[in-house]
Motif scaffolding. Structure first.
Motif, mmCIF file in Angstrom:
data_model
loop_
_atom_site.group_PDB
_atom_site.id
_atom_site.type_symbol
_atom_site.label_atom_id
_atom_site.label_comp_id
_atom_site.label_asym_id
_atom_site.label_seq_id
_atom_site.Cartn_x
_atom_site.Cartn_y
_atom_site.Cartn_z
ATOM 1 N N TYR A 17 66.221 27.070 91.205
ATOM 2 C CA TYR A 17 66.754 25.746 90.855
ATOM 3 C C TYR A 17 66.322 25.384 89.446
ATOM 4 O O TYR A 17 67.135 24.953 88.616
ATOM 5 C CB TYR A 17 66.272 24.683 91.842
ATOM 6 C CG TYR A 17 66.577 23.274 91.361
ATOM 7 C CD1 TYR A 17 67.801 22.682 91.645
ATOM 8 C CD2 TYR A 17 65.660 22.558 90.579
ATOM 9 C CE1 TYR A 17 68.112 21.408 91.168
ATOM 10 C CE2 TYR A 17 65.963 21.294 90.097
ATOM 11 C CZ TYR A 17 67.188 20.727 90.394
ATOM 12 O OH TYR A 17 67.492 19.478 89.904
ATOM 13 N N TYR B 174 69.393 16.823 85.860
ATOM 14 C CA TYR B 174 69.831 18.107 86.391
ATOM 15 C C TYR B 174 71.201 18.465 85.824
ATOM 16 O O TYR B 174 71.958 17.602 85.395
ATOM 17 C CB TYR B 174 69.901 18.075 87.925
ATOM 18 C CG TYR B 174 70.895 17.061 88.461
ATOM 19 C CD1 TYR B 174 72.246 17.370 88.604
ATOM 20 C CD2 TYR B 174 70.476 15.782 88.819
ATOM 21 C CE1 TYR B 174 73.157 16.449 89.079
ATOM 22 C CE2 TYR B 174 71.380 14.842 89.299
ATOM 23 C CZ TYR B 174 72.721 15.182 89.427
ATOM 24 O OH TYR B 174 73.628 14.266 89.897
ATOM 25 N N SER C 90 67.900 27.815 97.655
ATOM 26 C CA SER C 90 68.200 27.148 96.376
ATOM 27 C C SER C 90 69.137 25.961 96.595
ATOM 28 O O SER C 90 68.996 24.916 95.946
ATOM 29 C CB SER C 90 68.841 28.138 95.401
ATOM 30 O OG SER C 90 67.961 29.191 95.087
ATOM 31 N N THR D 174 68.430 22.110 95.739
ATOM 32 C CA THR D 174 69.396 21.373 94.911
ATOM 33 C C THR D 174 69.811 20.071 95.582
ATOM 34 O O THR D 174 69.941 19.036 94.917
ATOM 35 C CB THR D 174 70.636 22.241 94.627
ATOM 36 O OG1 THR D 174 70.236 23.458 93.994
ATOM 37 C CG2 THR D 174 71.626 21.525 93.725
#
Length: 318
Positions: free
Chosen positions: A31, A143, A229, A233
């Motif tokens: 990530y 992000y 992952s 996320t």
């Protein structure tokens, strides 16, 4: 027998805890590598299949268009659906026009790197808006959205243009992650002002792109790393890697689309082109540039690249 059974349960439980712990550790690592905007991306960009080089001629053109860009842009800002301050470069045409091109950059880049594309649209008679994706350039964000949450930002930028020009005829253009972004946006309920969409080397889904990179760059299988992952996320970015499905979004599109891809693309595999193209149920065209790597279609095809785009747009933009 009871004691033996308990021992087995304890061992299995410990192994499960270790597996889950290792899975989340790996998921968090990938990530951060892929979606944390503040981490070094050299492990990805320096991989043999991902390396991108530019010729001296391209470097000179880049220098010239960047100079033009810096001398002509104005800053524009909007608030996103989740209260981020998003930034874009606005370049008005010297001639009054209702034609607008909204141009979206690629992964780990920013709007200022799209100067040559902005100039081509501007020279073709368009006002141009070049947003910085969330967590890129001057836009806020913690992000990288990979096009998924960004698709809603696209809608916000479209509405921003229409608020100042109700007769705007809008073209969406994106390259790489920007290509995936405009394709994901295509599945939203877009205003009729949006006349056409052009994507260059966008991926079929976030899941497929990351799975490919795991194998190609790190020689690792998708399972179970992708699953962990994706969970990380969801916790950190409020979306799963499976949600960012370009193919599903394109299938809902009502906007004419031009799909572009280089035949030698090994960053976003060339095979992904057919997946997104076949999913589209709208007037569509495909432009394959033989010998072009990732993001290199314009450099290889040169004039025919822009001729193809202009001919496509002439059908939908007055």
């Amino acid at each position: 027998m009871k004691r033996k059974f308990k021992v087995i349960i304890i061992i299995v439980s410990l192994l499960l805890v270790l597996f889950v712990g290792a899975g989340f550790f790996a998921g968090n690592y990938f990530y951060n590598l892929a979606l944390n905007p503040n981490t070094d991306k050299s492990a990805v960009f320096n991989a043999p299949q991902n390396s991108i080089t530019i010729s001296p001629e391209e470097a000179k053109e880049k220098e010239e268009t960047e100079k033009w860009f810096k001398e002509n842009y104005e800053d524009s800002f909007i608030q996103s659906f989740d209260d981020l301050k998003l930034h874009a470069y606005s370049l008005k045409n010297t001639n009054e026009t209702n034609k607008w091109a909204i141009v979206f950059h690629g992964y780990s880049s920013d709007g200022s790197q799209m100067s040559k594309y902005a100039k081509h649209f501007n020279d073709s008679g368009y006002n141009v808006l070049v947003p910085d994706a969330r967590a890129h350039g001057k836009s806020e964000g913690n992000y990288i959205g990979m096009g998924w949450h960004d698709r809603l930002d696209v809608v916000s930028w479209i509405n921003n243009v229409i608020s100042s020009d109700k007769n705007a005829e809008i073209v969406l253009y994106g390259i790489s992650m920007g290509g995936a972004t405009v394709m994901m946006a295509s599945g939203e309920d877009l205003p009729s002002n949006v006349k056409a969409i052009i994507e260059d080397c966008g991926y079929s889904s976030v899941w497929d792109e990351f799975s490919y990179q795991l194998q190609a760059t790190f020689n690792l299988p998708a399972f179970p790393i992708m699953q962990f992952s994706s969970m990380v996320t969801k916790i950190k970015a409020d979306y799963t890697l499976g949600e960012g499905n370009t193919v599903e979004q394109v299938a809902k599109s009502k906007t004419p689309m031009l799909f572009i891809h280089g035949s030698n693309d090994t960053f976003v595999p060339f095979e992904m082109l057919d997946e997104v193209y076949e999913a589209a149920n709208v007037p569509k065209e495909k432009f394959i540039v033989e010998g072009a790597g990732h993001g290199g279609a314009e450099s290889v095809a040169k004039d025919s690249y822009w001729k193809t785009i202009n001919n496509f747009l002439a059908k939908y933009v007055e």
